[in-house]
Enzyme design. Structure first.
Site, PDB file in Angstrom:
ATOM      1  N   LYS A   1       0.853  -1.195   0.000  1.00 34.22           N
ATOM      2  CA  LYS A   1       0.000   0.000   0.000  1.00 34.22           C
ATOM      3  C   LYS A   1       0.888   1.244   0.000  1.00 34.22           C
ATOM      4  O   LYS A   1       1.944   1.262   0.611  1.00 34.22           O
ATOM      5  CB  LYS A   1      -0.893   0.048   1.239  1.00 34.22           C
ATOM      6  CG  LYS A   1      -1.855  -1.090   1.367  1.00 34.22           C
ATOM      7  CD  LYS A   1      -2.759  -0.925   2.580  1.00 34.22           C
ATOM      8  CE  LYS A   1      -1.947  -0.678   3.830  1.00 34.22           C
ATOM      9  NZ  LYS A   1      -2.735  -0.349   5.001  1.00 34.22           N
TER      10      LYS A   1
ATOM     11  N   GLY B   1      -0.727   4.614   0.342  1.00 37.18           N
ATOM     12  CA  GLY B   1      -1.649   5.713   0.641  1.00 37.18           C
ATOM     13  C   GLY B   1      -2.411   6.192  -0.582  1.00 37.18           C
ATOM     14  O   GLY B   1      -2.832   5.400  -1.418  1.00 37.18           O
TER      15      GLY B   1
ATOM     16  N   GLY C   1      -1.855   5.033  -4.223  1.00 28.98           N
ATOM     17  CA  GLY C   1      -2.330   3.739  -4.693  1.00 28.98           C
ATOM     18  C   GLY C   1      -1.590   2.599  -4.031  1.00 28.98           C
ATOM     19  O   GLY C   1      -1.322   2.633  -2.832  1.00 28.98           O
TER      20      GLY C   1
ATOM     21  N   GLY D   1      -9.598   2.967   9.408  1.00 28.35           N
ATOM     22  CA  GLY D   1     -10.339   2.007   8.605  1.00 28.35           C
ATOM     23  C   GLY D   1      -9.928   1.956   7.144  1.00 28.35           C
ATOM     24  O   GLY D   1     -10.379   1.083   6.411  1.00 28.35           O
ATOM     25  N   ALA D   2      -9.057   2.874   6.716  1.00 28.74           N
ATOM     26  CA  ALA D   2      -8.640   2.860   5.308  1.00 28.74           C
ATOM     27  C   ALA D   2      -7.892   1.567   4.974  1.00 28.74           C
ATOM     28  O   ALA D   2      -8.132   0.960   3.930  1.00 28.74           O
ATOM     29  CB  ALA D   2      -7.775   4.073   4.995  1.00 28.74           C
ATOM     30  N   GLY D   3      -7.001   1.151   5.847  1.00 36.04           N
ATOM     31  CA  GLY D   3      -6.253  -0.093   5.615  1.00 36.04           C
ATOM     32  C   GLY D   3      -7.150  -1.309   5.653  1.00 36.04           C
ATOM     33  O   GLY D   3      -6.996  -2.231   4.844  1.00 36.04           O
ATOM     34  N   ASP D   4      -8.102  -1.309   6.578  1.00 32.41           N
ATOM     35  CA  ASP D   4      -9.061  -2.418   6.638  1.00 32.41           C
ATOM     36  C   ASP D   4      -9.905  -2.450   5.364  1.00 32.41           C
ATOM     37  O   ASP D   4     -10.189  -3.520   4.822  1.00 32.41           O
ATOM     38  CB  ASP D   4      -9.974  -2.294   7.859  1.00 32.41           C
ATOM     39  CG  ASP D   4      -9.244  -2.501   9.167  1.00 32.41           C
ATOM     40  OD1 ASP D   4      -8.141  -3.083   9.153  1.00 32.41           O
ATOM     41  OD2 ASP D   4      -9.767  -2.071  10.212  1.00 32.41           O
TER      42      ASP D   4
ATOM     43  N   ASP E   1     -14.281   3.228  11.542  1.00 37.34           N
ATOM     44  CA  ASP E   1     -13.523   2.243  10.771  1.00 37.34           C
ATOM     45  C   ASP E   1     -14.362   1.408   9.823  1.00 37.34           C
ATOM     46  O   ASP E   1     -13.812   0.642   9.034  1.00 37.34           O
ATOM     47  CB  ASP E   1     -12.715   1.346  11.703  1.00 37.34           C
ATOM     48  CG  ASP E   1     -13.575   0.578  12.674  1.00 37.34           C
ATOM     49  OD1 ASP E   1     -14.769   0.890  12.797  1.00 37.34           O
ATOM     50  OD2 ASP E   1     -13.052  -0.332  13.317  1.00 37.34           O
TER      51      ASP E   1
END
Length: 111
Positions: free
Chosen positions: A23, A25, A28, A53-56, A92
């Site tokens: 990842k 950010g 992309g 919650g972006a990573g999830d 999240d």
């Protein structure tokens, strides 16, 4: 322990990992396709409200795509999209899209 994408891929490939996804950010993400590091463009969030919650969301996109048999590119693109949608919402998981919302979000960028 490294910021070098090629070094990261090499490390994980050497220990037997089949697909390496990194990842990056809003830029992309990258994935390893045999011998190449492929970049998948990120999506621009209209307004960043909460990054929790972006990573999830990214993981949800990638894993659901793998389950559906999508290509690695499509899985990573889906992860990028859900991550971008998620940062536009508080908490999240409040912003997790329906399939229709997700496909609309992706298709609007790909016009």
């Amino acid at each position: 322990g490294s910021d070098d994408k090629e070094e990261i891929v090499s490390y994980y490939k050497d220990i037997g990992v089949g697909i390496v996804i990194i990842k990056d950010g809003s830029n992309g993400a990258y994935y390893n396709d045999s011998n190449n590091l492929i970049h998948v463009q990120g999506f621009k969030a209209k307004k960043i409200v909460d990054t929790v919650g972006a990573g999830d969301g990214f993981a949800v996109g990638v894993i659901s795509g793998l389950v559906e048999g999508l290509s690695t590119y499509e899985c990573v693109e889906r992860g990028n999209a859900i991550g971008a949608i998620q940062v536009e919402n508080i908490s999240d998981n409040e912003g997790l899209p329906t399939r229709e919302q997700l496909f609309t979000f992706i298709s609007e960028r790909n016009k």
